[in-house]
Design a protein around this motif. Structure first.
Motif, short mmCIF file in Angstrom:
data_model
loop_
_atom_site.label_atom_id
_atom_site.label_comp_id
_atom_site.label_asym_id
_atom_site.label_seq_id
_atom_site.Cartn_x
_atom_site.Cartn_y
_atom_site.Cartn_z
N MET A 39 0.82 -1.20 0.00
CA MET A 39 0.00 0.00 0.00
C MET A 39 0.86 1.27 0.00
SD MET A 39 -3.26 -0.59 0.06
CE MET A 39 -4.06 0.73 0.94
N SER A 40 2.13 1.12 -0.38
CA SER A 40 3.04 2.26 -0.28
C SER A 40 2.59 3.42 -1.16
CB SER A 40 4.45 1.83 -0.70
OG SER A 40 5.24 2.97 -0.91
N TYR A 41 2.72 4.62 -0.63
CA TYR A 41 2.42 5.80 -1.41
C TYR A 41 3.64 6.31 -2.14
CZ TYR A 41 -2.13 5.98 0.76
OH TYR A 41 -3.40 5.68 1.14
N GLU A 42 4.78 5.70 -1.84
CA GLU A 42 6.02 6.09 -2.52
C GLU A 42 6.00 5.54 -3.94
OE1 GLU A 42 9.06 7.57 -1.31
OE2 GLU A 42 7.67 8.34 0.21
N ARG A 43 6.53 6.29 -4.91
CA ARG A 43 6.66 5.75 -6.26
C ARG A 43 7.94 4.95 -6.35
NH1 ARG A 43 2.92 8.28 -8.96
NH2 ARG A 43 2.46 10.44 -8.45
N THR A 44 7.95 4.00 -7.27
CA THR A 44 9.20 3.27 -7.49
C THR A 44 10.20 4.20 -8.14
OG1 THR A 44 8.54 2.57 -9.67
CG2 THR A 44 7.97 1.10 -7.85
N GLN A 45 11.46 3.79 -8.12
CA GLN A 45 12.52 4.62 -8.69
C GLN A 45 12.29 4.84 -10.19
OE1 GLN A 45 14.76 6.21 -6.85
NE2 GLN A 45 15.35 7.23 -8.75
N THR A 46 11.91 3.74 -10.90
CA THR A 46 11.68 3.87 -12.36
C THR A 46 10.58 4.88 -12.64
OG1 THR A 46 10.98 1.60 -11.95
CG2 THR A 46 12.31 2.01 -13.94
N ALA A 47 9.49 4.78 -11.90
CA ALA A 47 8.37 5.69 -12.15
C ALA A 47 8.82 7.13 -11.98
CB ALA A 47 7.21 5.38 -11.21
N ARG A 48 9.66 7.34 -10.95
CA ARG A 48 10.13 8.71 -10.71
C ARG A 48 11.06 9.18 -11.83
NH1 ARG A 48 12.15 9.59 -4.74
NH2 ARG A 48 11.49 7.49 -4.26
N THR A 49 11.91 8.26 -12.31
CA THR A 49 12.81 8.63 -13.39
C THR A 49 12.02 8.99 -14.66
OG1 THR A 49 14.20 6.88 -12.52
CG2 THR A 49 14.95 7.92 -14.55
N VAL A 50 11.03 8.14 -14.98
CA VAL A 50 10.20 8.41 -16.16
C VAL A 50 9.54 9.77 -16.03
CG1 VAL A 50 8.13 7.70 -17.41
CG2 VAL A 50 9.78 5.99 -16.69
N ASP A 51 9.03 10.03 -14.83
CA ASP A 51 8.34 11.28 -14.59
C ASP A 51 9.22 12.50 -14.80
OD1 ASP A 51 5.67 11.54 -14.12
OD2 ASP A 51 5.98 12.33 -12.10
N SER A 52 10.41 12.45 -14.18
CA SER A 52 11.27 13.63 -14.32
C SER A 52 11.85 13.68 -15.72
CB SER A 52 12.38 13.63 -13.26
OG SER A 52 13.26 12.58 -13.51
N GLY A 53 12.04 12.49 -16.34
CA GLY A 53 12.51 12.47 -17.72
C GLY A 53 11.51 13.16 -18.64
N PHE A 54 10.22 12.87 -18.43
CA PHE A 54 9.17 13.48 -19.23
C PHE A 54 9.19 14.99 -19.09
CE2 PHE A 54 4.72 14.94 -19.57
CZ PHE A 54 4.51 14.62 -20.89
N LYS A 55 9.36 15.43 -17.86
CA LYS A 55 9.40 16.86 -17.63
C LYS A 55 10.60 17.50 -18.35
CE LYS A 55 9.47 20.44 -14.19
NZ LYS A 55 9.61 20.82 -12.78
N TRP A 56 11.73 16.79 -18.30
CA TRP A 56 12.92 17.33 -18.95
C TRP A 56 12.76 17.41 -20.46
CZ3 TRP A 56 16.44 20.44 -17.57
CH2 TRP A 56 16.78 20.53 -16.21
N VAL A 57 12.14 16.36 -21.03
CA VAL A 57 11.93 16.37 -22.48
C VAL A 57 11.10 17.59 -22.89
CG1 VAL A 57 10.77 15.18 -24.40
CG2 VAL A 57 12.18 13.89 -22.80
N THR A 58 10.00 17.83 -22.14
CA THR A 58 9.17 18.99 -22.50
C THR A 58 9.95 20.29 -22.31
OG1 THR A 58 8.20 19.20 -20.30
CG2 THR A 58 7.04 17.81 -21.88
N THR A 59 10.79 20.35 -21.28
CA THR A 59 11.59 21.55 -21.05
C THR A 59 12.52 21.82 -22.24
OG1 THR A 59 11.64 20.89 -18.75
CG2 THR A 59 13.04 22.75 -19.36
N ILE A 60 13.14 20.73 -22.72
CA ILE A 60 14.09 20.88 -23.83
C ILE A 60 13.37 21.42 -25.06
CG2 ILE A 60 15.51 19.59 -25.47
CD1 ILE A 60 16.23 17.77 -23.00
N PHE A 61 12.17 20.87 -25.35
CA PHE A 61 11.44 21.36 -26.51
C PHE A 61 11.04 22.82 -26.34
CE2 PHE A 61 10.80 16.86 -27.68
CZ PHE A 61 11.16 16.96 -29.00
N ALA A 62 10.60 23.18 -25.14
CA ALA A 62 10.22 24.57 -24.90
C ALA A 62 11.42 25.49 -25.11
CB ALA A 62 9.66 24.74 -23.49
N PHE A 63 12.57 25.04 -24.62
CA PHE A 63 13.77 25.85 -24.78
C PHE A 63 14.19 25.88 -26.25
CE2 PHE A 63 18.20 27.08 -23.90
CZ PHE A 63 17.92 28.19 -23.13
N GLY A 64 13.79 24.82 -26.98
CA GLY A 64 14.10 24.74 -28.41
C GLY A 64 13.57 25.93 -29.19
N ILE A 65 12.47 26.53 -28.72
CA ILE A 65 11.92 27.71 -29.41
C ILE A 65 12.92 28.86 -29.36
CG2 ILE A 65 10.05 29.40 -29.38
CD1 ILE A 65 8.34 27.18 -28.05
#
Lengths: 318, 299
Positions: A11-37
């Motif tokens: 019942m842990s509310y903590e995310r697994t390490q992979t889920a967290r990596t995917v999450d921050s990776g997704f955020k970084w990808v969008t950041t890179i595209f935004a900066f791409g403008i």
């Protein structure tokens, strides 16, 4: 009070390490595209600047004042084109601003029932969507023959004024400016309409309550309140007019000498680029890049100013 | 006291009717003027549509879409009405397709950042500023950029270079409309999704993006319609070709460049083809605008 979280691992509310990596990776990808403008805009300036460098080195500031554009002798000056760009854009504004603001007033006041007004808004937007090259085609085969008579009369009657001193042909600065005014009109009217509609209705009610007529209210209350939005729209239109290429290229005549007469054939920076880029080589490419850089700088200046003006309006609204 | 005893001179000044004064004349004149402005703005639109439809329809036939551009023929030649611009239609689809392929994912990802991760921050404001400035860069300068980056590097004019220029052109429109669409999604959807334990990429990709899709598609349709009519960034990137071309790395014909090339020639059969190609372009633009409007209204 006991903590709500228990220690059951299922019942842990903590995310697994992979889920967290995917999450921050997704955020970084969008950041890179935004900066791409930002990178894209800087890359345009840098790339064009680098390619223009040989011409900048050779001609320096005399490029702005030189009137000779001679690929045979490799001597380049862009004054004719810079002058043409500024003059056509200025005349286009002179025609389009009053008409565009007039249209904006029709589309923002309650002169017409909204069943008529809405399609009208759509039609004006449609004018903005028509491709430049189609305006050019129409200009060559319809507008130019149509204007020939009135413009010849203007030349014959007022020929002593330098502005009308040469006989009009089907191509020239005047017709490029007229077609530009048609093309930038929708920008002016739609942005002006937005800012007129955005004026707080209580201002209008107060003015009417004081006995002001519709036009007194417009001139003394509504338009002054909306003026910065209107100015922002006009400046965006100016930027568009300076960079507009196809219709102007097809109608201005592409002559390489400056003339005070509006009926004379001329050129603009964008027309120069459209005409010569495909066949240019060597220093000519660098000179064209230099001209493109000037056009980029001019429109950038106008657009940044417009952006600042429009932002001020938005802040005021909050 | 009856109303008859009320002095007529006073009553006149108190009438709620406006008297005909310089004020009302001015109002009527101004109203007339703005109606004239609206008329003046609509005349070019209708004149243009009328000529494009009437002159373009002359040559409208299925062969336009299947045949190659003809050589110039005189008006009395039996072959005057032969040929079409099938290769230019393919080329327009190819260049606009390449542009969309680059700009749509790019634009949507950037919009997700602006709307979901950085909303109302200074950084997002800065990027919005750059987006607006980029949308004001003349399209021909984007052509110059693509020329310098791709044509000079590959030593060949190509549909790819044109697609790249169109991608830069479409990018600001897609970013702006997508960001607006994402921001319009109500925040309780976000809260519900996160409350159910979704991570941020799940929230964005499975909840927010699907909710915003109609508005995003509207923006994309309008961007594509604009790109299809663009000529300036294509004349010296894709150049032109009189033949069929399916290779994105080779010079390619497009409808818009065909209109330009054929309009400025003295050959009547080419001019007729330019009108017909304009009709195809205008139909595309009209269709896109009506479709976009319909999608917005359906919501």
């Amino acid at each position: 009070m006991a903590p709500a979280v228990d220690n059951n691992p299922g019942m842990s509310y903590e995310r697994t390490q992979t889920a967290r990596t995917v999450d921050s990776g997704f955020k970084w990808v969008t950041t890179i595209f935004a900066f791409g403008i930002v990178v894209t805009l800087l890359a345009i300036a840098l790339q064009v600047g680098i390619d223009a460098f040989p011409a900048i080195q050779k001609f320096g500031l005399s490029f702005f004042t030189g009137v000779r554009w001679n690929p045979v002798e490799d001597i380049y000056g862009a004054w004719t084109q810079i002058y043409g760009t500024l003059v056509t854009a200025f005349i286009a504004l002179l025609i389009a601003v009053p008409i565009g603001v007039g249209v904006a007033i029709i589309l923002s006041e309650d002169f017409l029932p909204s069943k008529v007004q809405q399609p009208l808004v759509f039609l004006v937007e449609l004018l903005a969507a028509i491709p430049s090259v189609v305006f050019g085609l129409w200009g060559i085969f319809v507008l130019a023959p149509f204007l020939q008579g009135p413009m010849t009369w203007l030349h014959q009657t007022f020929g002593w004024i330098p502005l009308f001193s040469t006989p009009p042909t089907g191509r020239g600065i005047y017709i490029a400016a007229i077609i530009l005014s048609i093309m930038i009109l929708p920008i002016i009217s739609s942005i002006s309409r937005d800012s007129l509609v955005g004026v707080n209705p209580s201002l209008r009610q107060a003015a009417y309550g004081l006995g002001a007529t519709r036009w007194e209210t417009l001139f003394q209350v509504i338009i002054p309140t909306a003026i910065s939005g209107i100015i922002g729209g006009v400046m965006l239109a100016l930027g568009r007019a300076m960079g507009e290429t196809m219709a102007v290229t097809m109608l201005i005549g592409n002559a390489n000498r400056p003339s005070p007469s509006l009926f004379a054939q001329g050129s603009t920076i964008s027309a120069l680029l459209a005409n010569q880029f495909a066949e240019a080589s060597g220093l000519q490419v660098a000179a064209l890049m230099y001209a493109a850089l000037i056009l980029f700088g001019l429109t950038l200046l106008v657009n940044v100013l417009a952006e600042v003006v429009v932002r001020k309006v938005e802040i005021k609204k909050l | 006291m009856t109303s008859q005893e009320f002095p007529a001179s006073l009553a006149k000044g108190r009438s709620l009717e406006r008297a005909v004064t310089s004020k009302t004349i001015f109002s009527n004149v101004m109203t007339g003027l703005v109606f004239a402005c609206a008329l003046l703005a609509l005349i070019p639109l209708f004149a243009l549509l009328f000529y494009v439809i009437s002159k373009g329809a002359v040559r409208l036939s299925p062969q336009l879409f299947t045949q190659l551009p003809p050589p110039p023929f005189p008006r009395d030649s039996p072959q005057f009405s032969s040929g079409g611009f099938g290769n230019a239609i393919v080329g327009t689809f190819m260049t606009v397709g390449l542009g969309s392929l680059i700009s749509i994912p790019f634009g949507i990802f950037a919009a997700i950042y602006l709307s979901e991760f950085a909303r109302d921050t200074k950084f997002a404001n800065g990027i919005n500023f750059f987006t607006n400035v980029l949308s004001g860069v003349p399209s021909i300068v984007m052509g110059v950029f693509a020329y310098s980056l791709i044509v000079l590097a590959t030593r060949s004019y190509s549909a790819m270079a044109a697609g790249f220029a169109l991608a830069v052109l479409m990018l600001p429109t897609i970013v702006r409309t997508s960001a607006e669409a994402l921001e319009a999604v109500p925040s309780n959807l976000r809260q519900a999704s996160v409350g159910l334990g979704a991570s941020s990429y799940q929230t964005v990709l499975k909840v927010i993006l699907p909710a915003a899709i109609p508005a995003i598609v509207t923006g994309i349709i309008l961007a594509i319609a604009r790109a299809a009519g663009e000529t300036a960034p294509i004349i010296f990137t894709a150049l032109f070709s009189n033949f069929w071309n399916w290779d994105p790395w080779r010079p390619t014909a497009t409808l818009s460049v065909l209109v330009y090339n054929f309009a400025i020639t003295p050959f009547a059969n080419w001019q007729e083809l330019a009108w017909a190609a304009s009709l195809v372009l205008i139909t595309l633009v009209l269709f896109a605008n009506v479709l976009a409007r319909w999608i917005i209204r359906k919501r």
